[in-house]
Write a protein that holds these residues in place. Structure first.
Motif, PDB file in Angstrom:
ATOM      1  N   ALA A   1     -10.197 -33.806 -71.091  1.00  0.00           N
ATOM      2  CA  ALA A   1      -9.009 -33.499 -69.733  1.00  0.00           C
ATOM      3  C   ALA A   1      -9.202 -32.201 -69.005  1.00  0.00           C
ATOM      4  CB  ALA A   1      -7.769 -32.819 -71.333  1.00  0.00           C
ATOM      5  N   LEU A   2      -9.481 -31.361 -69.826  1.00  0.00           N
ATOM      6  CA  LEU A   2      -9.704 -29.818 -69.394  1.00  0.00           C
ATOM      7  C   LEU A   2     -10.887 -30.051 -67.892  1.00  0.00           C
ATOM      8  CD1 LEU A   2      -9.609 -27.625 -71.431  1.00  0.00           C
ATOM      9  CD2 LEU A   2      -7.937 -27.929 -70.128  1.00  0.00           C
ATOM     10  N   THR A   3     -11.348 -30.932 -67.891  1.00  0.00           N
ATOM     11  CA  THR A   3     -12.100 -31.105 -66.756  1.00  0.00           C
ATOM     12  C   THR A   3     -12.035 -32.073 -65.783  1.00  0.00           C
ATOM     13  OG1 THR A   3     -14.335 -32.616 -68.265  1.00  0.00           O
ATOM     14  CG2 THR A   3     -14.351 -29.995 -67.895  1.00  0.00           C
ATOM     15  N   LEU A   4     -10.910 -33.233 -66.230  1.00  0.00           N
ATOM     16  CA  LEU A   4     -10.706 -34.501 -65.681  1.00  0.00           C
ATOM     17  C   LEU A   4     -10.459 -34.637 -64.137  1.00  0.00           C
ATOM     18  CD1 LEU A   4      -9.937 -37.304 -65.543  1.00  0.00           C
ATOM     19  CD2 LEU A   4      -6.811 -36.904 -66.380  1.00  0.00           C
ATOM     20  N   PHE A   5      -9.956 -33.642 -63.967  1.00  0.00           N
ATOM     21  CA  PHE A   5      -9.910 -33.512 -62.200  1.00  0.00           C
ATOM     22  C   PHE A   5     -10.859 -32.296 -61.662  1.00  0.00           C
ATOM     23  CE2 PHE A   5      -4.920 -33.437 -63.585  1.00  0.00           C
ATOM     24  CZ  PHE A   5      -5.002 -34.825 -63.594  1.00  0.00           C
ATOM     25  N   ASP A   6     -12.004 -32.820 -62.245  1.00  0.00           N
ATOM     26  CA  ASP A   6     -13.092 -31.531 -61.149  1.00  0.00           C
ATOM     27  C   ASP A   6     -13.444 -32.420 -60.298  1.00  0.00           C
ATOM     28  OD1 ASP A   6     -13.233 -30.067 -62.706  1.00  0.00           O
ATOM     29  OD2 ASP A   6     -15.077 -30.076 -64.140  1.00  0.00           O
ATOM     30  N   GLY A   7     -13.485 -31.802 -58.884  1.00  0.00           N
ATOM     31  CA  GLY A   7     -13.896 -32.295 -57.768  1.00  0.00           C
ATOM     32  C   GLY A   7     -12.923 -33.318 -57.175  1.00  0.00           C
ATOM     33  N   ALA A   8     -12.173 -33.378 -57.365  1.00  0.00           N
ATOM     34  CA  ALA A   8     -10.077 -33.934 -57.105  1.00  0.00           C
ATOM     35  C   ALA A   8      -9.389 -33.507 -55.829  1.00  0.00           C
ATOM     36  CB  ALA A   8     -10.024 -34.719 -58.371  1.00  0.00           C
ATOM     37  N   ASP A   9      -9.533 -34.326 -55.349  1.00  0.00           N
ATOM     38  CA  ASP A   9      -8.889 -34.145 -53.940  1.00  0.00           C
ATOM     39  C   ASP A   9      -7.688 -34.616 -54.439  1.00  0.00           C
ATOM     40  OD1 ASP A   9     -10.280 -32.469 -52.055  1.00  0.00           O
ATOM     41  OD2 ASP A   9     -11.317 -34.661 -52.695  1.00  0.00           O
ATOM     42  N   ALA A  10      -7.611 -35.907 -55.562  1.00  0.00           N
ATOM     43  CA  ALA A  10      -6.029 -36.572 -55.640  1.00  0.00           C
ATOM     44  C   ALA A  10      -6.166 -37.380 -56.697  1.00  0.00           C
ATOM     45  CB  ALA A  10      -5.600 -37.633 -54.406  1.00  0.00           C
ATOM     46  N   ALA A  11      -4.938 -38.044 -56.723  1.00  0.00           N
ATOM     47  CA  ALA A  11      -5.492 -38.748 -58.326  1.00  0.00           C
ATOM     48  C   ALA A  11      -4.473 -39.817 -58.343  1.00  0.00           C
ATOM     49  CB  ALA A  11      -5.423 -37.755 -60.095  1.00  0.00           C
ATOM     50  N   ILE A  12      -4.507 -40.620 -59.134  1.00  0.00           N
ATOM     51  CA  ILE A  12      -3.714 -42.341 -58.869  1.00  0.00           C
ATOM     52  C   ILE A  12      -3.819 -42.153 -60.891  1.00  0.00           C
ATOM     53  CG2 ILE A  12      -2.883 -43.928 -58.954  1.00  0.00           C
ATOM     54  CD1 ILE A  12      -4.368 -44.188 -56.157  1.00  0.00           C
ATOM     55  N   LEU A  13      -2.959 -41.392 -61.756  1.00  0.00           N
ATOM     56  CA  LEU A  13      -2.705 -41.782 -63.124  1.00  0.00           C
ATOM     57  C   LEU A  13      -1.847 -43.104 -63.647  1.00  0.00           C
ATOM     58  CD1 LEU A  13      -2.696 -37.877 -63.524  1.00  0.00           C
ATOM     59  CD2 LEU A  13      -4.238 -39.501 -63.302  1.00  0.00           C
ATOM     60  N   ALA A  14      -2.213 -43.203 -64.985  1.00  0.00           N
ATOM     61  CA  ALA A  14      -0.505 -44.026 -65.950  1.00  0.00           C
ATOM     62  C   ALA A  14      -0.430 -42.611 -66.111  1.00  0.00           C
ATOM     63  CB  ALA A  14      -1.567 -45.050 -66.672  1.00  0.00           C
ATOM     64  N   SER A  15       0.105 -43.150 -67.314  1.00  0.00           N
ATOM     65  CA  SER A  15       1.045 -42.378 -68.478  1.00  0.00           C
ATOM     66  C   SER A  15       0.058 -41.136 -68.907  1.00  0.00           C
ATOM     67  CB  SER A  15       2.525 -42.598 -69.467  1.00  0.00           C
ATOM     68  OG  SER A  15       1.327 -44.077 -70.031  1.00  0.00           O
ATOM     69  N   GLU A  16      -0.846 -40.863 -68.544  1.00  0.00           N
ATOM     70  CA  GLU A  16      -1.527 -39.853 -69.503  1.00  0.00           C
ATOM     71  C   GLU A  16      -1.014 -38.511 -69.626  1.00  0.00           C
ATOM     72  OE1 GLU A  16      -5.531 -38.365 -68.449  1.00  0.00           O
ATOM     73  OE2 GLU A  16      -5.640 -40.868 -67.572  1.00  0.00           O
ATOM     74  N   PRO A  17      -0.923 -37.831 -70.674  1.00  0.00           N
ATOM     75  CA  PRO A  17      -0.831 -36.573 -70.510  1.00  0.00           C
ATOM     76  C   PRO A  17      -1.358 -35.003 -69.509  1.00  0.00           C
ATOM     77  CG  PRO A  17      -0.646 -36.665 -72.308  1.00  0.00           C
ATOM     78  CD  PRO A  17      -1.754 -37.849 -72.311  1.00  0.00           C
ATOM     79  N   VAL A  18      -0.446 -34.439 -68.428  1.00  0.00           N
ATOM     80  CA  VAL A  18      -0.860 -34.413 -67.482  1.00  0.00           C
ATOM     81  C   VAL A  18      -0.169 -32.584 -67.975  1.00  0.00           C
ATOM     82  CG1 VAL A  18      -1.541 -33.367 -65.304  1.00  0.00           C
ATOM     83  CG2 VAL A  18      -1.261 -35.638 -65.439  1.00  0.00           C
ATOM     84  N   THR A  19      -1.957 -30.976 -68.696  1.00  0.00           N
ATOM     85  CA  THR A  19      -0.624 -30.072 -69.167  1.00  0.00           C
ATOM     86  C   THR A  19      -0.982 -28.885 -68.267  1.00  0.00           C
ATOM     87  OG1 THR A  19      -2.748 -29.759 -70.377  1.00  0.00           O
ATOM     88  CG2 THR A  19      -1.507 -31.064 -71.354  1.00  0.00           C
ATOM     89  N   PRO A  20      -0.670 -28.112 -68.108  1.00  0.00           N
ATOM     90  CA  PRO A  20      -0.916 -27.001 -67.427  1.00  0.00           C
ATOM     91  C   PRO A  20      -2.120 -26.607 -67.144  1.00  0.00           C
ATOM     92  CG  PRO A  20       1.341 -26.376 -68.581  1.00  0.00           C
ATOM     93  CD  PRO A  20       0.500 -27.774 -69.624  1.00  0.00           C
ATOM     94  N   GLU A  21      -2.993 -26.715 -69.121  1.00  0.00           N
ATOM     95  CA  GLU A  21      -4.067 -26.468 -68.569  1.00  0.00           C
ATOM     96  C   GLU A  21      -5.099 -27.101 -67.719  1.00  0.00           C
ATOM     97  OE1 GLU A  21      -1.846 -24.470 -71.997  1.00  0.00           O
ATOM     98  OE2 GLU A  21      -2.356 -26.671 -71.243  1.00  0.00           O
ATOM     99  N   MET A  22      -4.726 -27.620 -67.970  1.00  0.00           N
ATOM    100  CA  MET A  22      -5.793 -29.080 -66.680  1.00  0.00           C
ATOM    101  C   MET A  22      -5.944 -29.050 -65.184  1.00  0.00           C
ATOM    102  SD  MET A  22      -4.084 -32.752 -69.018  1.00  0.00           S
ATOM    103  CE  MET A  22      -5.568 -33.874 -67.518  1.00  0.00           C
ATOM    104  N   LEU A  23      -4.652 -28.163 -64.984  1.00  0.00           N
ATOM    105  CA  LEU A  23      -3.712 -28.634 -63.235  1.00  0.00           C
ATOM    106  C   LEU A  23      -4.353 -26.433 -63.616  1.00  0.00           C
ATOM    107  CD1 LEU A  23      -0.631 -29.491 -63.385  1.00  0.00           C
ATOM    108  CD2 LEU A  23      -2.783 -30.514 -63.008  1.00  0.00           C
ATOM    109  N   ASN A  24      -4.540 -26.249 -64.371  1.00  0.00           N
ATOM    110  CA  ASN A  24      -5.315 -24.389 -63.523  1.00  0.00           C
ATOM    111  C   ASN A  24      -7.108 -25.148 -63.328  1.00  0.00           C
ATOM    112  OD1 ASN A  24      -3.360 -23.524 -64.643  1.00  0.00           O
ATOM    113  ND2 ASN A  24      -3.231 -22.505 -66.478  1.00  0.00           N
ATOM    114  N   ALA A  25      -7.395 -25.816 -64.199  1.00  0.00           N
ATOM    115  CA  ALA A  25      -8.750 -25.965 -64.155  1.00  0.00           C
ATOM    116  C   ALA A  25      -8.797 -27.018 -62.815  1.00  0.00           C
ATOM    117  CB  ALA A  25      -9.479 -27.192 -65.269  1.00  0.00           C
ATOM    118  N   ALA A  26      -7.982 -27.252 -62.179  1.00  0.00           N
ATOM    119  CA  ALA A  26      -7.941 -28.488 -61.144  1.00  0.00           C
ATOM    120  C   ALA A  26      -7.700 -28.033 -59.618  1.00  0.00           C
ATOM    121  CB  ALA A  26      -6.369 -29.952 -60.975  1.00  0.00           C
ATOM    122  N   THR A  27      -8.895 -27.221 -59.256  1.00  0.00           N
ATOM    123  CA  THR A  27      -9.282 -26.025 -58.010  1.00  0.00           C
ATOM    124  C   THR A  27      -8.216 -27.027 -56.858  1.00  0.00           C
ATOM    125  OG1 THR A  27     -11.314 -26.183 -58.148  1.00  0.00           O
ATOM    126  CG2 THR A  27     -10.555 -24.913 -59.332  1.00  0.00           C
TER     127      THR A  27
END
Length: 319
Positions: free
Chosen positions: A42-68
């Protein structure tokens, strides 16, 4: 060129959404998940992503901290309670949803759940498959009272279908709006006291968490059926199980639970007086197509430097 991550499981390489994104010059990667991700994943899910299309999975502050690099999270659905909106806003990330894409699908399922309970289809269908021929006497929806809590798009669509079935329709809402002919607007206490079927159509907010508690259930008729096609967090499931055990209400028909994974525990699973479906409200071919395209349009707008069509926040960097 931007990189778009897609985790919604019904979106596929080569489909209309994929072509829309790639025709705009963006690359697309897919990483669907059928259950909770491991924390490290989960913490590396957004690595390298400029945008994301998601279903209903949780997105936490920790995940967003890593989503540079992340600029936008587009939900392929109406609800957005799975995303930490404040954290996204603080990081300058747009969060968008897709309102208006699935209200007819949700309303039709709500009526289908009522019919299932009324005619005991959940018991009859498997019995016939096993070689039995039950002649179960059900009840009719015509002439019954349908109470609708919340009057957004899905609540309105359900009210319309309820009237078509010949039901008396009561609505409890702070925002009646227009086109309300044939409906009776009442407070929640009156709705609970009179409703044969009580259907939830409100958002999952902090104020609505466990709005269906012991007091709410105590106010219902002992013959009432509770229907939920909105969010599982609206119902205190332990309180509902106790109400069913004590005969305070007759049954429940639920498309959503607080924990929707296969391993998730619930006091409501396996009961004869509860019908549970697997969060199918927006899962029609038509609604999926509308949701995917709407999510892609939100992504494309942000990547082009524009305001997305359906934002649910105002990011700090965009203020």
């Amino acid at each position: 060129m931007a990189h778009v991550l897609v985790t919604t499981d019904y979106l596929r390489p080569g489909d209309t959404v994929h072509r829309l994104l790639t025709d705009a010059g963006h690359s697309v990667a897919y990483d669907p998940s059928s259950g909770p991700r491991r924390e490290a994943d989960a913490l590396t899910l957004f690595d390298g992503a400029d945008a994301a299309i998601l279903a209903s999975e949780p997105v936490t502050p920790e995940m967003l901290n890593a989503a540079t690099a992340l600029k936008v999270i587009a939900r392929s659905g109406v609800g957005f309670d799975s995303v930490d909106i404040q954290a996204a806003t603080d990081h300058g990330i747009w969060v968008c949803n897709t309102p208006g894409v699935n209200h007819h699908a949700v309303a039709e399922l709500a009526m289908g759940l009522m019919l299932t309970i009324a005619r005991r289809l959940d018991a009859v269908i498997p019995a016939v498959r096993s070689g039995q021929w039950p002649r179960t006497a059900g009840t009719e929806l015509h002439g019954r009272t349908l109470g609708i809590v919340g009057f957004g798009a899905s609540g309105r669509a359900t009210a319309e279908l309820g009237r078509a079935f010949g039901m008396e329709v009561l609505v409890s809402t702070r925002y009646p709006g227009q086109d309300t002919e044939g409906l009776e607007f009442v407070d929640r206490a009156v709705l609970c006291a009179r409703g044969d079927y009580v259907s939830l159509h409100v958002e999952a907010t902090a104020g609505n968490h466990h709005m269906v508690d012991a007091g709410f259930l105590e106010a219902l008729k002992p013959t009432a059926v509770l229907v939920n096609t909105a969010r599982g967090s609206l119902i205190d499931e332990s309180a509902l199980a106790r109400a069913l055990d004590d005969g305070r209400i007759a049954g429940a028909a639920l498309d959503v639970l607080e924990s929707e994974t296969i391993s998730g525990g619930s006091a409501l699973r396996g009961r004869d007086d509860v019908v549970i479906t697997s969060h199918l409200g927006g899962q029609t071919v038509e609604a999926r197509q509308r949701a995917g395209l709407a999510a892609a349009e939100n992504v494309l707008a942000v990547l082009a430097g524009d305001t997305p069509p359906s934002p649910v926040n105002q990011p700090a960097a965009a203020s």
